[in-house]
Design a protein around this motif. Structure first.
Motif, PDB file in Angstrom:
ATOM      1  N   ASP A 133      -8.000   2.861  -5.383  1.00 19.06           N
ATOM      2  CA  ASP A 133      -7.814   2.869  -6.831  1.00 19.06           C
ATOM      3  C   ASP A 133      -7.999   4.263  -7.425  1.00 19.06           C
ATOM      4  OD1 ASP A 133      -7.304   0.192  -6.732  1.00 19.06           O
ATOM      5  OD2 ASP A 133      -9.116  -0.437  -7.792  1.00 19.06           O
ATOM      6  N   TRP A 147      -5.189   2.543   2.823  1.00 25.05           N
ATOM      7  CA  TRP A 147      -3.901   2.093   2.296  1.00 25.05           C
ATOM      8  C   TRP A 147      -4.005   1.763   0.816  1.00 25.05           C
ATOM      9  CZ3 TRP A 147       0.619   2.873   4.266  1.00 25.05           C
ATOM     10  CH2 TRP A 147       0.744   3.046   5.636  1.00 25.05           C
ATOM     11  N   ILE A 148      -5.170   1.301   0.407  1.00 27.35           N
ATOM     12  CA  ILE A 148      -5.384   1.080  -1.021  1.00 27.35           C
ATOM     13  C   ILE A 148      -6.592   1.895  -1.457  1.00 27.35           C
ATOM     14  CG2 ILE A 148      -4.277  -1.179  -1.205  1.00 27.35           C
ATOM     15  CD1 ILE A 148      -6.946  -2.514  -0.988  1.00 27.35           C
ATOM     16  N   LYS A 173      -8.606  -0.957   2.588  1.00 23.50           N
ATOM     17  CA  LYS A 173      -9.409   0.130   2.015  1.00 23.50           C
ATOM     18  C   LYS A 173      -9.932   1.046   3.118  1.00 23.50           C
ATOM     19  CE  LYS A 173     -12.291  -0.662  -1.466  1.00 23.50           C
ATOM     20  NZ  LYS A 173     -13.330  -1.341  -2.287  1.00 23.50           N
ATOM     21  N   VAL A 204      -2.816  -6.138  -4.635  1.00 22.33           N
ATOM     22  CA  VAL A 204      -2.949  -6.812  -3.340  1.00 22.33           C
ATOM     23  C   VAL A 204      -3.555  -8.195  -3.528  1.00 22.33           C
ATOM     24  CG1 VAL A 204      -4.090  -6.759  -1.087  1.00 22.33           C
ATOM     25  CG2 VAL A 204      -3.107  -4.667  -2.044  1.00 22.33           C
ATOM     26  N   ILE A 255      -0.429   1.332  -3.995  1.00 24.47           N
ATOM     27  CA  ILE A 255      -0.995  -0.006  -3.850  1.00 24.47           C
ATOM     28  C   ILE A 255      -2.440   0.025  -4.333  1.00 24.47           C
ATOM     29  CG2 ILE A 255      -1.549  -1.850  -2.250  1.00 24.47           C
ATOM     30  CD1 ILE A 255       0.606  -0.672  -0.405  1.00 24.47           C
ATOM     31  N   ILE A 256      -2.754  -0.882  -5.238  1.00 23.94           N
ATOM     32  CA  ILE A 256      -4.117  -0.954  -5.737  1.00 23.94           C
ATOM     33  C   ILE A 256      -4.687  -2.335  -5.444  1.00 23.94           C
ATOM     34  CG2 ILE A 256      -3.861   0.837  -7.477  1.00 23.94           C
ATOM     35  CD1 ILE A 256      -3.425  -1.298  -9.548  1.00 23.94           C
ATOM     36  N   ILE A 257      -5.984  -2.430  -5.493  1.00 28.94           N
ATOM     37  CA  ILE A 257      -6.682  -3.657  -5.124  1.00 28.94           C
ATOM     38  C   ILE A 257      -6.181  -4.857  -5.923  1.00 28.94           C
ATOM     39  CG2 ILE A 257      -8.939  -4.801  -5.105  1.00 28.94           C
ATOM     40  CD1 ILE A 257     -10.128  -1.994  -4.515  1.00 28.94           C
ATOM     41  N   TYR A 263      -4.916   6.298  -6.664  1.00 32.56           N
ATOM     42  CA  TYR A 263      -3.808   5.804  -7.482  1.00 32.56           C
ATOM     43  C   TYR A 263      -3.927   6.342  -8.908  1.00 32.56           C
ATOM     44  CZ  TYR A 263      -0.707   2.596  -9.946  1.00 32.56           C
ATOM     45  OH  TYR A 263       0.284   2.068 -10.737  1.00 32.56           O
TER      46      TYR A 263
END
Length: 122
Positions: free
Chosen positions: A46, A43-44, A39, A17, A12-14, A49
């Protein structure tokens, strides 16, 4: 309701979302707060990821840093984050894997010089 999988939290990236929440016409304040909370709870992320995508490519992929940068930028990851993560990787093995693949594919189909040019081109 936003459902976050415990199986794949780093996927999951910003940008994803933000796009998901945009579909529900939420106030920007709420969207920002949700992202901040995600963040904070990791959970997210970048950077994480981008690292996982590039690392997976190192293990079995055939993409170079330029293509990976494009793909990650399309996902909404900042160029500075991508460049920072790319510094951690050496693409020698990926280049060798691509060269071996091309050699196997074109051996016997192209003259030696054309084959060499094809490998260098890719």
């Amino acid at each position: 309701m936003l459902i976050v999988s415990t199986f794949y939290p780093i996927a999951i990236i910003i940008g994803e979302v933000r796009e998901y929440l945009k579909k529900y016409d939420l106030d920007e304040k709420i969207t920002s707060q949700v992202i901040a909370n995600l963040k904070e709870d990791n959970w997210i992320n970048d950077r994480q990821y981008a690292y996982s995508i590039i690392n997976a490519n190192q293990l079995s992929g055939d993409k170079g840093p330029y293509v990976l940068t494009q793909k990650l930028a399309q996902k909404g990851i900042a160029k500075s984050t991508i460049e920072d993560v790319l510094k951690d990787f050496d693409f020698t093995e990926v280049a060798q894997r691509v060269a071996d693949k091309l050699l196997k594919k074109y051996t016997g189909k192209l003259p030696a010089r054309a084959l060499q040019d094809k490998i260098i081109q890719n």
